[in-house]
Enzyme design. Structure first.
Site, PDB file in Angstrom:
ATOM      1  CG  ASP A  18      81.194  19.118  28.108  1.00  0.00           C
ATOM      2  OD1 ASP A  18      81.540  19.939  28.476  1.00  0.00           O
ATOM      3  OD2 ASP A  18      81.496  18.093  27.472  1.00  0.00           O
ATOM      4  CD  GLU A  55      87.655  27.635  32.509  1.00  0.00           C
ATOM      5  OE1 GLU A  55      87.342  26.522  31.956  1.00  0.00           O
ATOM      6  OE2 GLU A  55      89.066  27.820  32.213  1.00  0.00           O
TER       7      GLU A  55
HETATM    8  N1  FMC Z   1      86.264  18.525  25.705  1.00  0.00           N
HETATM    9  C1  FMC Z   1      87.229  19.115  25.521  1.00  0.00           C
HETATM   10  N2  FMC Z   1      87.440  20.258  26.521  1.00  0.00           N
HETATM   11  C2  FMC Z   1      86.474  20.837  27.149  1.00  0.00           C
HETATM   12  C3  FMC Z   1      85.121  20.224  27.296  1.00  0.00           C
HETATM   13  C4  FMC Z   1      85.086  18.953  26.313  1.00  0.00           C
HETATM   14  N3  FMC Z   1      84.078  18.279  26.374  1.00  0.00           N
HETATM   15  N4  FMC Z   1      84.422  20.608  28.262  1.00  0.00           N
HETATM   16  N5  FMC Z   1      85.096  21.753  28.411  1.00  0.00           N
HETATM   17  C5  FMC Z   1      86.364  21.712  28.247  1.00  0.00           C
HETATM   18  C6  FMC Z   1      87.226  22.913  28.573  1.00  0.00           C
HETATM   19  C7  FMC Z   1      88.600  23.032  27.392  1.00  0.00           C
HETATM   20  O1  FMC Z   1      89.646  22.674  28.471  1.00  0.00           O
HETATM   21  C8  FMC Z   1      88.527  24.523  27.145  1.00  0.00           C
HETATM   22  O2  FMC Z   1      89.245  25.213  27.949  1.00  0.00           O
HETATM   23  C9  FMC Z   1      87.174  25.082  27.239  1.00  0.00           C
HETATM   24  O3  FMC Z   1      86.623  24.325  28.310  1.00  0.00           O
HETATM   25  C10 FMC Z   1      86.544  24.576  25.979  1.00  0.00           C
HETATM   26  O4  FMC Z   1      86.511  25.488  24.994  1.00  0.00           O
END
Ligand code: FMC
Length: 265
Positions: A223, A36
């Site tokens: 996601d 990022e």
């Molecule tokens: N749940 C929690 N965190 C994330 C996510 C999800 N479905 N998607 N992407 C993230 C982010 C978090 O803040 C972390 O920095 C990283 O991406 C995933 O380890």
């Protein structure tokens, strides 16, 4: 403060002096992952500094430079010293936020990163959110008042003009220290009324409020939590393209901030 239009359990990250009309001079952008950070470092042409700001030996990394008259700092907690992976999550995020505020006295904190989104609340892959409220979903303390402390709901600094000017979605952010989601987390996320879910936001909000620095959150959806793909797979699959969208949004936000006072945001 007029309490009639604010929810009692949601605290304001900061109150900014009504006479503060000087242009913003220093911003700190907190990011959790190298993937990022790097596109933004290139975009703003920042240089990695010698880390003299931080205690000796910590993996925390600061990139710094002047962009459109702003002192721009990107702070990334670096890689875990033993395991070599990004130091994601609330603990590292809190530490670097604290250390960056102490060292740099920024006018504004921006937490930029990826997040999971809920399609039931309108989120799609690549959407960019500027959450209005952040809270925790994995700090369960079922004792009166401690329960509210655990949830730790806080308002992001309010930026109506920024929201008007840019194409960003509004929603609430829920933070926890896991990438996956248990059924109990899901219940808390639902009661937090969250559209996006991350692993740092509410922790950064806590530190920013303690030290009275306005903070905003920019979250790009990698996601869909309530979709049918496994989160880790979908997250990794979309990370590169979604980080490009995040990069574009953060650039637009910084362009908008340049030359304005905190109250004009
Ligand atoms: N749940 C929690 N965190 C994330 C996510 C999800 N479905 N998607 N992407 C993230 C982010 C978090 O803040 C972390 O920095 C990283 O991406 C995933 O380890």
């Amino acid at each position: 403060m007029d309490s009639s239009n604010s929810t009692p359990e949601v605290s304001e990250i900061t109150s900014v002096s009504k006479s503060d009309n000087r242009p913003i001079s220093t911003i700190v952008i907190i990011v959790a992952m190298q993937a990022e950070a790097l596109p933004l470092v290139n975009k703003f042409q920042l240089k990695e500094d010698d880390n003299s700001l931080f205690p000796n030996g910590v993996p925390w990394v600061r990139y710094h430079g002047i962009y459109k008259g702003l002192s721009v700092n990107i702070v990334w907690p670096g890689k875990d010293a033993v395991l070599g992976v990004d130091s994601v999550g609330t603990v590292s995020a809190s530490l670097v936020t604290y250390a960056s505020i102490q060292a740099l006295k920024p006018d504004l904190i921006i937490n930029a990163g990826t997040a999971g989104g809920f399609k039931a609340k309108g989120a799609g892959i690549g959407d960019i959110y500027l959450p209005s409220v952040v809270a925790f979903h994995d700090r369960r303390i079922p004792i009166p008042v401690f329960d509210l402390y655990g949830v730790g709901s806080r308002k992001a600094f309010s930026t109506p003009n920024l929201l008007n000017a840019l194409d960003l979605k509004v929603g609430r952010l829920s933070t926890g220290d896991s990438l996956d989601m248990t059924a109990t987390d899901e219940t808390s996320i639902f009661s937090n009324d969250a559209t996006v879910k991350d692993m740092e936001g509410a922790a950064i909000a806590y530190v920013a409020e303690l030290l009275k620095v306005p903070a905003i959150f920019v979250k790009a959806v990698t996601d869909i939590v309530d979709g049918n793909k496994p989160t880790p797979e979908e997250f990794l699959q979309n990370l590169a393209t979604v980080t490009a969208a995040l990069d574009k949004a953060v650039t637009e936000i910084v362009d908008f901030i340049s030359g304005k006072s905190i109250l004009a945001l």
